[in-house]
Every structure is written in C-alpha cells, then in structure tokens.
Scaffold this motif. Structure first.
Motif, PDB file in Angstrom:
ATOM      1  N   MET A 171      13.604  43.701  37.150  1.00 39.31           N
ATOM      2  CA  MET A 171      15.743  44.254  37.551  1.00 39.31           C
ATOM      3  C   MET A 171      16.572  43.114  38.257  1.00 39.31           C
ATOM      4  SD  MET A 171      16.354  47.976  36.640  1.00 39.31           S
ATOM      5  CE  MET A 171      15.628  48.639  37.484  1.00 39.31           C
ATOM      6  N   HIS A 172      17.473  41.699  37.770  1.00 38.18           N
ATOM      7  CA  HIS A 172      18.658  41.553  38.412  1.00 38.18           C
ATOM      8  C   HIS A 172      19.176  42.307  37.935  1.00 38.18           C
ATOM      9  CE1 HIS A 172      19.746  37.257  40.477  1.00 38.18           C
ATOM     10  NE2 HIS A 172      20.358  37.231  39.165  1.00 38.18           N
ATOM     11  N   VAL A 173      20.401  42.566  39.443  1.00 36.94           N
ATOM     12  CA  VAL A 173      22.096  43.154  39.829  1.00 36.94           C
ATOM     13  C   VAL A 173      22.656  41.602  40.105  1.00 36.94           C
ATOM     14  CG1 VAL A 173      22.674  44.753  40.641  1.00 36.94           C
ATOM     15  CG2 VAL A 173      20.622  44.842  40.241  1.00 36.94           C
ATOM     16  N   ARG A 174      23.933  42.498  39.152  1.00 33.77           N
ATOM     17  CA  ARG A 174      25.131  41.139  39.698  1.00 33.77           C
ATOM     18  C   ARG A 174      25.483  42.356  39.685  1.00 33.77           C
ATOM     19  NH1 ARG A 174      21.971  38.419  35.326  1.00 33.77           N
ATOM     20  NH2 ARG A 174      22.357  36.148  36.533  1.00 33.77           N
ATOM     21  N   ILE A 175      26.926  42.442  41.703  1.00 37.34           N
ATOM     22  CA  ILE A 175      28.072  42.854  41.145  1.00 37.34           C
ATOM     23  C   ILE A 175      29.227  42.106  40.792  1.00 37.34           C
ATOM     24  CG2 ILE A 175      29.888  44.145  43.219  1.00 37.34           C
ATOM     25  CD1 ILE A 175      26.432  45.543  42.517  1.00 37.34           C
ATOM     26  N   ARG A 176      30.079  42.700  39.916  1.00 35.41           N
ATOM     27  CA  ARG A 176      31.551  41.764  39.822  1.00 35.41           C
ATOM     28  C   ARG A 176      31.914  42.637  39.466  1.00 35.41           C
ATOM     29  NH1 ARG A 176      29.251  37.163  37.312  1.00 35.41           N
ATOM     30  NH2 ARG A 176      27.635  37.475  36.021  1.00 35.41           N
ATOM     31  N   GLY A 177      32.277  44.133  40.446  1.00 36.73           N
ATOM     32  CA  GLY A 177      33.310  44.090  40.817  1.00 36.73           C
ATOM     33  C   GLY A 177      33.038  45.543  41.639  1.00 36.73           C
ATOM     34  N   SER A 178      32.784  45.732  42.920  1.00 34.87           N
ATOM     35  CA  SER A 178      32.966  46.718  43.511  1.00 34.87           C
ATOM     36  C   SER A 178      34.331  47.709  44.530  1.00 34.87           C
ATOM     37  CB  SER A 178      32.484  46.073  45.289  1.00 34.87           C
ATOM     38  OG  SER A 178      33.143  44.844  46.571  1.00 34.87           O
ATOM     39  N   LEU A 199      17.556  43.027  32.244  1.00 36.28           N
ATOM     40  CA  LEU A 199      16.059  43.853  32.330  1.00 36.28           C
ATOM     41  C   LEU A 199      14.906  42.534  32.021  1.00 36.28           C
ATOM     42  CD1 LEU A 199      16.934  46.763  30.397  1.00 36.28           C
ATOM     43  CD2 LEU A 199      16.842  46.787  32.936  1.00 36.28           C
ATOM     44  N   SER A 200      14.373  42.777  32.098  1.00 33.02           N
ATOM     45  CA  SER A 200      12.799  41.727  32.149  1.00 33.02           C
ATOM     46  C   SER A 200      13.051  41.190  31.070  1.00 33.02           C
ATOM     47  CB  SER A 200      11.248  42.220  32.665  1.00 33.02           C
ATOM     48  OG  SER A 200      10.928  43.519  31.731  1.00 33.02           O
ATOM     49  N   ASP A 201      13.624  41.623  29.573  1.00 28.54           N
ATOM     50  CA  ASP A 201      12.719  41.165  28.147  1.00 28.54           C
ATOM     51  C   ASP A 201      13.878  40.509  27.459  1.00 28.54           C
ATOM     52  OD1 ASP A 201      14.878  43.519  27.937  1.00 28.54           O
ATOM     53  OD2 ASP A 201      13.674  44.253  26.183  1.00 28.54           O
ATOM     54  N   GLY A 202      15.475  40.659  28.695  1.00 25.07           N
ATOM     55  CA  GLY A 202      16.624  40.158  28.266  1.00 25.07           C
ATOM     56  C   GLY A 202      17.718  40.474  28.066  1.00 25.07           C
ATOM     57  N   THR A 203      17.318  42.104  28.088  1.00 24.36           N
ATOM     58  CA  THR A 203      18.923  42.892  27.527  1.00 24.36           C
ATOM     59  C   THR A 203      19.340  43.069  28.241  1.00 24.36           C
ATOM     60  OG1 THR A 203      16.966  44.580  26.125  1.00 24.36           O
ATOM     61  CG2 THR A 203      19.217  45.509  27.020  1.00 24.36           C
ATOM     62  N   TYR A 204      20.624  43.554  28.078  1.00 20.63           N
ATOM     63  CA  TYR A 204      21.378  43.926  29.439  1.00 20.63           C
ATOM     64  C   TYR A 204      22.399  45.417  29.852  1.00 20.63           C
ATOM     65  CZ  TYR A 204      21.725  38.925  30.742  1.00 20.63           C
ATOM     66  OH  TYR A 204      21.495  37.777  31.448  1.00 20.63           O
ATOM     67  N   LEU A 205      22.197  45.500  30.839  1.00 26.28           N
ATOM     68  CA  LEU A 205      23.678  46.942  31.082  1.00 26.28           C
ATOM     69  C   LEU A 205      23.987  46.687  31.513  1.00 26.28           C
ATOM     70  CD1 LEU A 205      20.177  49.179  32.489  1.00 26.28           C
ATOM     71  CD2 LEU A 205      20.983  48.735  30.406  1.00 26.28           C
ATOM     72  N   ILE A 206      25.182  46.964  32.022  1.00 21.92           N
ATOM     73  CA  ILE A 206      26.914  47.132  31.972  1.00 21.92           C
ATOM     74  C   ILE A 206      27.193  48.607  32.435  1.00 21.92           C
ATOM     75  CG2 ILE A 206      28.896  46.293  32.323  1.00 21.92           C
ATOM     76  CD1 ILE A 206      26.783  44.148  31.477  1.00 21.92           C
ATOM     77  N   GLU A 223      14.863  52.371  35.690  1.00 19.29           N
ATOM     78  CA  GLU A 223      13.446  52.231  35.982  1.00 19.29           C
ATOM     79  C   GLU A 223      12.543  51.150  34.705  1.00 19.29           C
ATOM     80  OE1 GLU A 223      11.177  55.843  36.131  1.00 19.29           O
ATOM     81  OE2 GLU A 223      11.976  56.290  38.198  1.00 19.29           O
ATOM     82  N   GLU A 224      12.294  50.267  35.725  1.00 19.58           N
ATOM     83  CA  GLU A 224      11.009  48.856  34.679  1.00 19.58           C
ATOM     84  C   GLU A 224      10.175  48.750  35.410  1.00 19.58           C
ATOM     85  OE1 GLU A 224      11.883  45.444  31.953  1.00 19.58           O
ATOM     86  OE2 GLU A 224      13.304  45.312  34.141  1.00 19.58           O
ATOM     87  N   MET A 225       8.929  48.475  35.645  1.00 19.35           N
ATOM     88  CA  MET A 225       8.268  47.595  35.906  1.00 19.35           C
ATOM     89  C   MET A 225       8.070  48.196  37.277  1.00 19.35           C
ATOM     90  SD  MET A 225       8.229  44.326  34.744  1.00 19.35           S
ATOM     91  CE  MET A 225       6.708  43.534  35.341  1.00 19.35           C
ATOM     92  N   GLY A 226       8.030  49.477  37.947  1.00 19.16           N
ATOM     93  CA  GLY A 226       8.217  50.138  38.881  1.00 19.16           C
ATOM     94  C   GLY A 226       8.781  49.775  40.345  1.00 19.16           C
ATOM     95  N   ALA A 227      10.588  49.389  39.294  1.00 18.76           N
ATOM     96  CA  ALA A 227      11.525  48.977  40.261  1.00 18.76           C
ATOM     97  C   ALA A 227      12.829  50.041  39.648  1.00 18.76           C
ATOM     98  CB  ALA A 227      12.036  47.901  40.145  1.00 18.76           C
ATOM     99  N   SER A 228      13.011  50.451  40.538  1.00 21.38           N
ATOM    100  CA  SER A 228      14.656  51.811  40.505  1.00 21.38           C
ATOM    101  C   SER A 228      15.997  51.023  41.251  1.00 21.38           C
ATOM    102  CB  SER A 228      13.637  52.700  40.679  1.00 21.38           C
ATOM    103  OG  SER A 228      13.371  53.147  41.669  1.00 21.38           O
ATOM    104  N   LEU A 229      16.808  51.518  39.956  1.00 22.46           N
ATOM    105  CA  LEU A 229      18.125  51.221  40.836  1.00 22.46           C
ATOM    106  C   LEU A 229      18.606  52.780  40.218  1.00 22.46           C
ATOM    107  CD1 LEU A 229      20.698  49.577  41.234  1.00 22.46           C
ATOM    108  CD2 LEU A 229      20.923  48.855  38.907  1.00 22.46           C
TER     109      LEU A 229
END
Length: 300
Positions: free
Chosen positions: A1-8, A33-40, A159-165
């Motif tokens: 997973m790659h995370v970007r803070i767009r507003g804090s 996510l690893s397959d290119g799916t995006y969650l906001i 949760e994805e591939m053993g990592a969790s946010l």
C-alpha cells in the motif's frame, strides 16, 4: 500500500501563512493498492488534491466515509471525476436508521447549498452502506467498526499483503476514562488498530484544551499517543489538526507527543504529525511504514 495525505486538518479548512507546513485542507487520505485500485478515505477539501486521472483512466475509485460531518464530505462537489461520464466511483459510508447514504449526502449536494443536485451527477456512482462484516476491495480486506464520535461514525482497517492501515480521524477513546486504565475490550477502536502497520489517529486538542471539549468526539495529544501505545501500532501519524492551531503550535504539540512516546519506550521515528503532502509506503515483509516524502510538512 502507498499512502498520500491529501488533507490533515479538522473541522474547517484553514488556509493561510500559518498553516503552510501542515496544510489547511480537511481530512482526505489516498491509498493505492498493489493492483492499482485506489481507496480514498474521507472526502474533505483535501479531495481536490486527488488527481482526476485516478477515476477517468479506466480505474474504479472507492471513497470510504467515516461519517458525514461537513469537513469529511465538503470536497465531493469539487471531485472532478464525479462530473465525468466514464468515471466509476463507489462511495461507502455508515448506516443510519430510515435513510439511505445517497439521501443523506443529498442534503449537502442539493439546493440551496450547492448548484448541482446529487441526482444530476453524470458519472457512474454507487452508494453503499458499509457491511457489518469484513469485505474485499481489490486485493485488500476492509473492516469497518463504529467508534466513539458524535453521530454514526466508523473507523477503518485496510489489510493487504500482510500490511495494515488503521484510519481513525475523529475518535475519542478516552471518553470512558484514561486509556491506560481501560481493559482492551473497552477501548473504542482497539480491535481495528491493534498491531497496525500504520495508524492515522485524531489529535485535535492539546491536553489543556481537552477538558473544555470533553465529549466532542476528538482526542488530546496525550490520549492519541496513549492509544497508539496500547494498540502497539508500528507507526502513527497524528491527524485532524485543529483549525486554530498554527504550524508553530503543531510543532510544539509534536515535540510533546514525541517526548511522551519515547517515555513509553518507543523510538522517535514511530510517531509523527501528519502533513498535507506526506507520502508513505508499507513494506509488509519488514512490518514497517516508511515515509518516502513530506513535501509540505515537517513530519517525514
């Protein structure tokens, strides 16, 4: 997973010279996510910073709303994919008795508050109530649970591939008493945040400010640190900054939080103050959440 803070930021946007480092846009976090799916995660004014190409290049974007307070949905009207016919968007949110998620959002996306009615959106938008059990989006497993905040409010664990946010932007776990004195099963959000690779957690008030805001649904700095410690989060980003707090005040709060975090036996790189523009990635093999860049803030 790659995370970007767009507003804090929390409560209301706070642009200006005193909020350049941490940013003035309200809650919004982009997760790739690893397959290119995006969650906001949430649709505050930071949603304007999410590239339109995410939903207009053939991808399906999922927007997960913790709750429907204005600072968490205000960016929807300015999310350009909603006005693109080819865009595929699913908006998830908490349930409420007797009224659908679409109708509740329509109270904002309708006259006299906005010039566009929710029924007029040309994109393919699906409004869904979050399931009471876990569900999958792309390669990720999503879990949502009710947490202590005013009105129907969810926290999320991805949760994805053993990592969790774990994402808990509006949360008051100390409502029942000091976190260090509570049994784990009585701590709101504990099951979502336990052993999370990355925890993003509310920290709106200083300890001195909190007594005047008890029951408002937000945490003081020491409570956020105590919650992260109890939950054994690998890394924590303190989030949902008060609109009245300047960058210098947030720097001072960060220093106090780090001091408390280290007193609890943790390393300094395990906790930071979230800044608009921060980017992090999670490497499950190492069980880490590493900051890749912090273009606008000082938390990297």
């Amino acid at each position: 997973m790659h995370v970007r803070i767009r507003g804090s930021r929390g409560s209301v946007p706070s642009p200006g010279a005193d909020s350049l480092r941490y940013g003035g846009n309200t809650s919004c976090v982009e997760v790739a996510l690893s397959d290119g799916t995006y969650l906001i995660l949430d649709a505050g004014t930071g949603l304007r910073n999410v590239p339109a190409e995410l939903a207009t290049s053939g991808g399906h974007v999922h927007v997960l709303l913790t709750h429907l307070h204005l600072d968490h949905i205000q960016g929807l009207l300015f999310f350009s994919p909603l006005f693109e016919q080819q865009a595929q968007i699913t908006i998830w949110g908490p349930s409420a008795p007797g009224v659908s998620l679409k109708d509740r959002l329509g109270r904002y996306l309708s006259a006299p508050l906005t010039p566009v009615d929710i029924r007029e959106l040309p994109s393919h938008v699906d409004f869904r109530t979050c399931p009471v059990t876990e569900w999958d989006i792309g390669p990720a497993r999503i879990r949502a649970e009710a947490v202590t905040h005013r009105g129907p409010t969810l926290g999320f664990r991805i949760e994805e591939m053993g990592a969790s946010l774990c994402y808990l932007p509006d949360h008051e776990p100390a409502l029942l008493g000091p976190i260090e004195d509570l049994e784990s099963q009585w701590i709101s959000g504990y099951a979502l945040a336990h052993d999370a690779t990355l925890l993003i957690h509310a920290c709106q008030y200083t300890d001195a400010e909190y007594p005047a805001h008890y029951g408002w649904g937000h945490s003081a700095i020491s409570q956020a640190v105590g919650f992260a410690d109890r939950c054994n989060a690998t890394r924590t980003l303190l989030f949902h900054h008060d609109p009245g707090h300047t960058d210098d005040q947030l720097d001072a709060a960060r220093d106090k939080a780090l001091g408390r975090w280290q007193q609890l036996g943790h390393s300094a790189d395990g906790l930071a103050m979230a800044s608009e523009g921060d980017e992090l990635t999670m490497t499950p093999a190492a069980g880490r959440a590493d900051a890749l860049a912090a273009p606008t803030g000082s938390s990297g």
